[in-house]
Each structure stands twice: as structure tokens, then as C-alpha cells.
Design a protein around this motif. Structure first.
Motif, PDB file in Angstrom:
ATOM      1  N   HIS A 104       2.961  49.689   3.351  1.00 53.73           N
ATOM      2  CA  HIS A 104       3.252  48.506   4.172  1.00 53.73           C
ATOM      3  C   HIS A 104       4.271  48.846   5.257  1.00 53.73           C
ATOM      4  O   HIS A 104       4.147  48.413   6.411  1.00 53.73           O
ATOM      5  CB  HIS A 104       3.801  47.377   3.296  1.00 53.73           C
ATOM      6  CG  HIS A 104       2.766  46.653   2.504  1.00 53.73           C
ATOM      7  ND1 HIS A 104       1.436  46.657   2.831  1.00 53.73           N
ATOM      8  CD2 HIS A 104       2.874  45.863   1.397  1.00 53.73           C
ATOM      9  CE1 HIS A 104       0.761  45.923   1.962  1.00 53.73           C
ATOM     10  NE2 HIS A 104       1.607  45.439   1.077  1.00 53.73           N
TER      11      HIS A 104
ATOM     12  N   LYS B  83       3.781  48.573   9.313  1.00 60.44           N
ATOM     13  CA  LYS B  83       4.690  47.856  10.207  1.00 60.44           C
ATOM     14  C   LYS B  83       5.209  48.776  11.312  1.00 60.44           C
ATOM     15  O   LYS B  83       5.275  48.380  12.484  1.00 60.44           O
ATOM     16  CB  LYS B  83       5.857  47.272   9.409  1.00 60.44           C
ATOM     17  CG  LYS B  83       6.828  46.458  10.248  1.00 60.44           C
ATOM     18  CD  LYS B  83       7.799  45.677   9.382  1.00 60.44           C
ATOM     19  CE  LYS B  83       8.748  44.846  10.241  1.00 60.44           C
ATOM     20  NZ  LYS B  83       9.619  43.969   9.426  1.00 60.44           N
TER      21      LYS B  83
ATOM     22  N   ASP C 286       6.806  39.133  10.872  1.00 64.22           N
ATOM     23  CA  ASP C 286       5.461  39.708  10.808  1.00 64.22           C
ATOM     24  C   ASP C 286       4.391  38.642  10.620  1.00 64.22           C
ATOM     25  O   ASP C 286       3.294  38.750  11.179  1.00 64.22           O
ATOM     26  CB  ASP C 286       5.386  40.716   9.654  1.00 64.22           C
ATOM     27  CG  ASP C 286       6.324  41.885   9.877  1.00 64.22           C
ATOM     28  OD1 ASP C 286       6.006  42.753  10.720  1.00 64.22           O
ATOM     29  OD2 ASP C 286       7.390  41.937   9.227  1.00 64.22           O
TER      30      ASP C 286
ATOM     31  N   PRO D 221       7.746  43.659   5.082  1.00 67.39           N
ATOM     32  CA  PRO D 221       7.081  42.573   5.804  1.00 67.39           C
ATOM     33  C   PRO D 221       7.961  41.318   5.765  1.00 67.39           C
ATOM     34  O   PRO D 221       8.542  40.994   4.727  1.00 67.39           O
ATOM     35  CB  PRO D 221       5.779  42.359   5.025  1.00 67.39           C
ATOM     36  CG  PRO D 221       5.587  43.602   4.218  1.00 67.39           C
ATOM     37  CD  PRO D 221       6.956  44.127   3.931  1.00 67.39           C
TER      38      PRO D 221
END
Length: 284
Positions: A231, A235, A143, A122
Motif C-alpha cells: 500500500h 501511494k 487518499d 492510506p
């Protein structure tokens, strides 16, 4: 926080630690899994050059194999984020180039955005002061975006006779602020102050200037302490599902979530929940 455990037989091809990287054209530091890139030409409001574009492209691309980087902060020095491409070191020289060279340059700048979107970490942009042109694109491609009330964000391409369709702006900006607002921003080239940019949804929230970097790094640290494999999957899905039908998205997410259910992080989270403890995520 620990680095993901990687089988030694695979490590040579899948892992390239980046904490020790020595950047040449901007600041680079890694602390407890959080990397910070600092655009650092404060006397010119941190403009980009051919060299810094190329190094950003290559470094961001390399983050796909960096197990020691779990979140990234992108910021600027001296109270400004980034004033875009350097007028004297980029804009002027572009006037002397022929079409093949110009296309090579615009493809390189687009590759920076592609690398920002494809790295699994991120990315949190910490935006203060001037955030213009390619600087606004870097913030857009992150992000999450933290701003300040005194920030001024502008997509200035029309001011120099260029189209607003630069570095993915026409694809990404409408998805962040909506088609109508993106159209206004790209057609007029006007600068939005921090409060208006937050109302439009460009900034996730505003911070006090003196606390901005610490707030961005704290947010990145929170993300870095989470399930980094999951994560990265989130994404990837956020990026890929732009071009999917709902049926395709549901199938892609089913496959992605099934992979996450195979991770040790998922098992540790369950065990911690049963024991009424805080889960410890290790990215594996």
C-alpha cells in the motif's frame, strides 16, 4: 493483525511506534493499526491554529516510521470537518507579519500537505458539515474521502482576497475533479454540497452522518489489514508519477513491483491462494 517484524539492529533508526502519542491540539487514537485524528474545536467548527498546523505537520511526518499505524482516518468533531484557518488566531495575526514570516507560515501549511502525501499509510477523510479553506485542503490531500449529503466543501481563498493556489490546490484538485471543475471551484469559492461533490468525484462515496466515522474507520481497517508495504508503494507511485513520462512511470513501477515481490506478504498470499485460504498480511 501484527506489526511488521523489524530486525533489532535496524529498529532504532526505522521504527517509532505512535500509538502512545499524546496529542495537544487535536484528538489522537490508535486501534488495531487504524489511527484517528479528530480536529476537536466544535464550538468554532474545528478551525486550525498555528499550533495545530505545526503539530499536524510533525505527527504526520513521524508516521513514516510508525509500524503500529497502518491506516489513518482524519475527521472533525461536532458534525463538522474543519472550517479552515481560525479567523482570529491566524487570519488576523497574518495581517501584522512581514514577508519572511508570512513565507514561513505558508511553507509550514504546505508541509502539512507534503507530510500527508509522504506518509506511507492510506489516509481516509471523513467529511461532515463544514469543510472549508484549509479544511478542504486536508480532505483533498487525503487518499480517500467519505462525505455526507449535508457536507459543504469550499475553497474559500478568493473570498479573503487570496489566490486559489494554496497548499497545493492548483496541483492536486484538477487531478481529482478535472481542470474545468477545479477552475470553477477555485475561482468562485462556492460551497459544494455532498451530492454534487460526489458527482464531481471529490468524494468516493456518501454516508449517513451518524455512520460516517464508523464507515471511514471500517474502510481504514480494511486497508490496514492489507499488505501495508505494498500500500505504501502504491501511494508513493501515485504521488511520484504526476511528474513522470510514461516511460519513466513504467520503469519506476517495475522497480516498485519487484521490491514487493520480495516481501513475505507476497509469499503468504501465494501460499494462501494455493491452499484456498484468506491471506494474512503482516507488512513485511
Amino acid at each position: 493483525m501484527t506489526e511488521p517484524r523489524i530486525d533489532p539492529a535496524l529498529a532504532a533508526g526505522t521504527a517509532r511506534p505512535m500509538a502512545g502519542y499524546q496529542a495537544r491540539h487535536f484528538g489522537w487514537a490508535v486501534d488495531a493499526g487504524v489511527a484517528t485524528i479528530t480536529l476537536a474545536r466544535p464550538e468554532r467548527k474545528n478551525p486550525l491554529t498555528f499550533d495545530s498546523y505545526a503539530e499536524l505537520r510533525d505527527l504526520l511526518h513521524a508516521l513514516q516510521w510508525a509500524p503500529d499505524v497502518r491506516a489513518l482516518v482524519l475527521t472533525g468533531a461536532g458534525g463538522n470537518f474543519c472550517s479552515g484557518g481560525d479567523v482570529h488566531e491566524i487570519i488576523g495575526p497574518l495581517l501584522r507579519l512581514k514577508a519572511p514570516e508570512l513565507l514561513a507560515f505558508t511553507r509550514m501549511t504546505g508541509a502539512v500537505v507534503k507530510a500527508l502525501r509522504l506518509c506511507p499509510q492510506p489516509v481516509v477523510a471523513a467529511v461532515d458539515g463544514v469543510c472549508a479553506g484549509a479544511g478542504a485542503i486536508l480532505a483533498m490531500a487525503s487518499d480517500l474521502r467519505l462525505g455526507t449529503a449535508r457536507s459543504r466543501t469550499a475553497f474559500l481563498f478568493n473570498r479573503v482576497g487570496l489566490a486559489g493556489c494554496d497548499m497545493g490546490a492548483c496541483a492536486m484538485l484538477p487531478r481529482i475533479v478535472g481542470q474545468g471543475r477545479a477552475s470553477e471551484w477555485l475561482y468562485t469559492g462556492r460551497a459544494l454540497g455532498g451530492e454534487e461533490a460526489e458527482r464531481w468525484g471529490f468524494f468516493n462515496r456518501l454516508c449517513e452522518p451518524e455512520a460516517l466515522l464508523a464507515d471511514a474507520q471500517a474502510l481504514a481497517a480494511e486497508l490496514a489489514a492489507g499488505p501495508s508495504f505494498a500500500h505504501g508503494m502504491t501511494k508513493t507511485m501515485l504521488h511520484q508519477e504526476w511528474a513522470m513520462t510514461l516511460d519513466q512511470a513504467l520503469e519506476a513501477e517495475a522497480q516498485a513491483q519487484a521490491l514487493c515481490m520480495l516481501t513475505e506478504d507476497f509469499r503468504r498470499a501465494y501460499d494462501a491462494f494455493v491452499a484456498r485460504q484468506r491471506p494474512r498480511f503482516e507488512g513485511n
